[in-house]
Each structure stands twice: as C-alpha cells, then as structure tokens.
Motif scaffolding. Structure first.
Motif, PDB file in Angstrom:
ATOM      1  N   ASP A  94       0.831  -1.333  -0.018  1.00  0.00           N
ATOM      2  CA  ASP A  94      -0.056  -0.010  -0.142  1.00  0.00           C
ATOM      3  C   ASP A  94       0.849   1.180   0.159  1.00  0.00           C
ATOM      4  N   ALA A  95       0.908   1.816  -1.115  1.00  0.00           N
ATOM      5  CA  ALA A  95       1.589   3.326  -1.271  1.00  0.00           C
ATOM      6  C   ALA A  95       1.574   4.089  -0.138  1.00  0.00           C
ATOM      7  N   SER A  96       0.292   4.227   0.218  1.00  0.00           N
ATOM      8  CA  SER A  96       0.181   5.495   1.264  1.00  0.00           C
ATOM      9  C   SER A  96       0.890   5.126   2.639  1.00  0.00           C
ATOM     10  N   SER A  97       1.110   3.812   2.986  1.00  0.00           N
ATOM     11  CA  SER A  97       1.916   3.379   4.257  1.00  0.00           C
ATOM     12  C   SER A  97       3.267   3.569   4.042  1.00  0.00           C
ATOM     13  N   LEU A  98       3.864   3.926   2.941  1.00  0.00           N
ATOM     14  CA  LEU A  98       5.243   4.300   2.656  1.00  0.00           C
ATOM     15  C   LEU A  98       5.669   5.630   3.151  1.00  0.00           C
ATOM     16  N   ARG A  99       7.006   5.920   3.600  1.00  0.00           N
ATOM     17  CA  ARG A  99       7.560   7.039   3.823  1.00  0.00           C
ATOM     18  C   ARG A  99       7.575   7.990   3.027  1.00  0.00           C
TER      19      ARG A  99
END
Length: 191
Positions: free
Chosen positions: A101-106
């Motif tokens: 999930d890209a939104s969970s990345l820094r």
C-alpha cells in the motif's frame, strides 16, 4: 516679432533653434546607442563563458541498451558522474511491489509512478542512497539486497524494496528516478 498667442511661428523657431531634432538630441541618441553597443560587447562574453563546456554537455545525457538485460538482472551505468541502476524486474518482483500500500510508505509512490507506461518491468534509478550519498548494494549478482529484496545501503542500513522505495533505515526518500525515455524498445536515453 513675437506672437502673442503663445504659438511658435517659423520666425521664432529659427531664432530659438527648435527645428525638429536638435543637435543636442542627436548627440544624446548617438551616446546612448554607443553605450548600448558597448554594454552588449561587454555582457555577451560574460554570459557565453557561463554556458556549459562541451565535456559537460556530453555528460548531460546517456543512452543505454537495455535489450540484453534478463528478468531479475540489473546493470550499473554512469550518469553525470554518479552510478545509475537499471533493473529488469521479474513478474514476482512486480507483484511484490504492487502488493504494498503506497500510502503506508515514507515516500509514497507506486511502481507504476516510478516506471514508464508499457515498461513496468524496467526500473531506472540513481544508485545513490538518499541519506548521505553512499552507493547501495543490490545491483550486482550476489550482493545483499536488504530485507525487502531491492537495494541495501551498507553505510547506515537503509533498505529499499524491489521498486527502490525506502522501507527501513534513515534514508528520507526513495532512490531517485532520473528523467529518461525509451528511444526504442531496447534503448533508453537518460537526461
């Protein structure tokens, strides 16, 4: 013979020397023109010496043949005196990157945002860790790819995934994707 109406007559113009362009106006125009030419003569060499030299222009872009890179392999190249990683991702690596999930990345980015349309399997990144500029491992066969199967920076322990996105460690952002384009199915031009 002065005119009492306040308008200039040919006689008063001749007496006062106001016959259109005066000699003083001509001298002012000539001086300003000469100064303009002088300014151009001084500024032009100064500006042109600030232009990049031929060797710098030669390094402003580079072409790389990616046709011989097999799935799962990566090559190292040099772009603007810095390492450049070009990796052909396997279907498993693409799937692994897409599951995150890209939104969970820094530094949230999807694999599709980091690659070119129609070339999802070809990942091009600068080989410079975004923490302090070390060269990460993982581009050569047998190198440590870190916990997420992408790249590992041995200097301070940053771990990147298969899409070269930062997942663990001190690096603040993903490995940089430079400007590049496919000039053919097998050749990319970076820069």
């Amino acid at each position: 013979m002065a005119d009492t109406t306040g308008t200039a007559t040919p006689e008063t113009l001749a007496v006062h020397g106001e016959d259109g362009v005066r000699r003083r106006d001509f001298i002012n125009i000539a001086a300003v023109s000469f100064a303009g030419v002088g300014a151009v003569a001084v500024v032009l060499p100064l500006v042109s010496q600030m232009a990049p030299s031929a060797d710098v222009l030669a390094e402003s872009s580079t072409e790389i043949d990616v046709g011989s890179i097999e799935a799962g392999q990566a090559i190292k190249a040099v772009f603007r005196k810095q390492p450049l990683f070009v990796r052909r991702l396997t279907p498993a690596e693409i799937s692994q990157a897409d599951k995150v999930d890209a939104s969970s990345l820094r530094d949230p980015q999807t694999l599709a945002e980091r690659t070119k349309e129609g070339h999802l399997d070809m990942l091009v990144t600068m080989g410079v860790c975004t923490h302090l500029g070390c060269v990460p491992l993982g581009a050569a066969e047998g190198e440590n790819r870190g916990e997420f199967g992408g790249y590992f920076c041995p200097c301070h322990g940053s771990h990147y995934d298969t899409a070269a996105r930062i997942r663990k460690g001190p690096a603040p952002t993903n490995l940089v994707v430079p400007d590049y384009e496919f000039t053919s199915d097998t050749v990319i031009r970076v820069g």
